[in-house]
Design a protein around this motif. Structure first.
Motif, PDB file in Angstrom:
ATOM      1  N   ASN A  93     -10.224   0.711  -2.917  1.00  0.00           N
ATOM      2  CA  ASN A  93      -8.795   0.528  -2.655  1.00  0.00           C
ATOM      3  C   ASN A  93      -8.242   1.544  -1.657  1.00  0.00           C
ATOM      4  N   ARG A 129       8.181   3.981  -6.029  1.00  0.00           N
ATOM      5  CA  ARG A 129       7.894   2.542  -5.945  1.00  0.00           C
ATOM      6  C   ARG A 129       8.857   1.699  -6.774  1.00  0.00           C
ATOM      7  N   CYS A 171      -2.776  -0.271  -6.600  1.00  0.00           N
ATOM      8  CA  CYS A 171      -2.519  -0.772  -5.249  1.00  0.00           C
ATOM      9  C   CYS A 171      -3.423  -0.061  -4.253  1.00  0.00           C
ATOM     10  N   LYS A 172      -3.337  -0.475  -3.023  1.00  0.00           N
ATOM     11  CA  LYS A 172      -4.142   0.084  -1.943  1.00  0.00           C
ATOM     12  C   LYS A 172      -3.528   1.382  -1.417  1.00  0.00           C
ATOM     13  N   TYR A 205       0.836  -1.203   0.000  1.00  0.00           N
ATOM     14  CA  TYR A 205       0.000   0.000   0.000  1.00  0.00           C
ATOM     15  C   TYR A 205       0.876   1.260   0.000  1.00  0.00           C
TER      16      TYR A 205
END
Length: 366
Positions: free
Chosen positions: A231, A327, A207-208, A179
């Motif tokens: 999400n 990320r 993604c969360k 997340y």
């Protein structure tokens, strides 16, 4: 001894609570009366006024709530006179606390200022009031040492209390799936500006997102933004856990950005305000050529350890690009982690809250 403490926001509540713990360990007869929050109340004493009832941000917001602020000032002054503390301890929150400093000094009370106002960033004229109305400053950033030395203000530097808060926390995972953390600030104005762009980000990511609810806020402050997004999860009372295990964090500028650096989470800092407040801020900061960043971590290390998206730059395309890089770019993340280690080194050793408490008691006993 009797300690009257005034903290006007979430970060002040955190630092105030740790200071109170330090005072109790040195002064078993300590009595507290304070303006603060739940963390300070958990230590003990009497909570006169909760910070959630008066926190405002920016010139325009202050003008809109002027009558409330003046009412609070009158109530605070009356309460100090009636309780007769041995010392009035002011924690940041300069708009309110400078007025209390002047009042308390003129009324004959000892005045300490813990976490000095950011006069090195703007409104240096306030240094005159610090000299006149404050008996001692207790500062928490290494770059403040040469500044206040140059200005001839009496101060104590014993490290930064956030190190204790971060290192002593017992961490546990808030989610078993990857997340992104979102810290949208502690004030309604901050949340209302951060959340729309962050929710646009949520719609673009695979993604969360976990939104860390601010201590003084409720679900209602966030639900209108989150509604319909499966999400996105809102979690209260676990900010450090949320930061610790996140792939990356989107953080409103402030104490949270330094906490993020100390915990070690790759981050991007985002900040925006009303046009009126920004107009005032630009003109104030023009005078202070030394200020190149708005984030404490970047200021401490002296260069951009992590990106800042300010005002018009805080938009979906820029935020999406930066979060994707945080990320996926391992070299970028590694450089940031290296800078984080240097930020931590520059802040000094742990035990700052207890050290400050000892210095305060020593000053009061002399």
């Amino acid at each position: 001894m009797k300690y009257y403490i005034i903290a006007g926001e979430a970060s002040g509540d955190l630092h105030g609570s740790n200071l109170m713990k330090g005072i109790v360990s040195e002064d078993r007869d300590a009595q507290f009366r304070f303006w603060g929050g739940d963390l300070m109340a958990a230590v003990g004493g009497f909570l006169v006024h909760h910070y959630r009832e008066g926190a405002v941000m920016g010139a325009w917001e202050v003008l809109k709530k002027a009558s409330t602020l003046y009412s609070n000032l009158r109530a605070c002054k009356k309460d100090i006179l009636e309780w007769k503390p041995d010392v009035v301890i002011l924690i940041d929150y300069p708009g309110f606390n400078f007025r209390i400093a002047e009042f308390a000094h003129k009324a004959g009370f000892k005045v300490f200022y813990y976490i000095a106002p950011k006069v090195w960033a703007s409104r240096e004229g306030r240094n005159r009031k610090l000299k006149k109305y404050v008996d001692k400053l207790f500062i928490i950033f290494p770059f403040e040492v040469p500044y206040f030395s140059e200005k001839g203000l009496p101060f104590v530097y014993a490290g930064n209390p956030l190190l204790d808060a971060v290192d002593n926390h017992e961490y546990s995972k808030p989610s078993e799936v990857p997340y992104i953390a979102v810290l949208a600030g502690s004030r309604k104005a901050e949340i209302s500006r951060m959340m729309p762009v962050c929710m646009e980000l949520a719609d673009k990511l695979d993604c969360k997102l976990i939104v860390a609810g601010a201590p003084a806020r409720s679900k209602e402050d966030y639900e209108g933004f989150i509604a319909g997004r499966k999400n996105v999860e809102l979690v209260f009372d676990r900010t450090y856990d949320i930061l610790k295990y996140a792939e990356a964090a989107v953080v409103n500028s402030g104490t949270a950005s330094l906490e993020c650096a100390l915990i070690g989470t790759p981050q991007v800092v985002c900040w925006s305000t009303s046009r009126a407040t920004m107009w005032v801020a630009k003109r104030i900061l023009k005078v202070q050529k030394r200020i190149s960043f708005i984030s404490l971590g970047n200021l401490i290390i002296g260069h951009q350890a992590f990106k800042e998206l300010i005002q018009e730059d805080f938009n979906l395309p820029s935020l999406l690009e930066e979060v994707k890089r945080l990320r996926s770019d391992e070299d970028y993340r590694a450089r940031m982690q290296s800078d984080y280690k240097e930020i931590r080194r520059l802040l000094g050793q742990s035990g700052a809250s207890a050290a400050v408490a000892r210095e305060m008691i020593k000053e009061l006993s002399s």
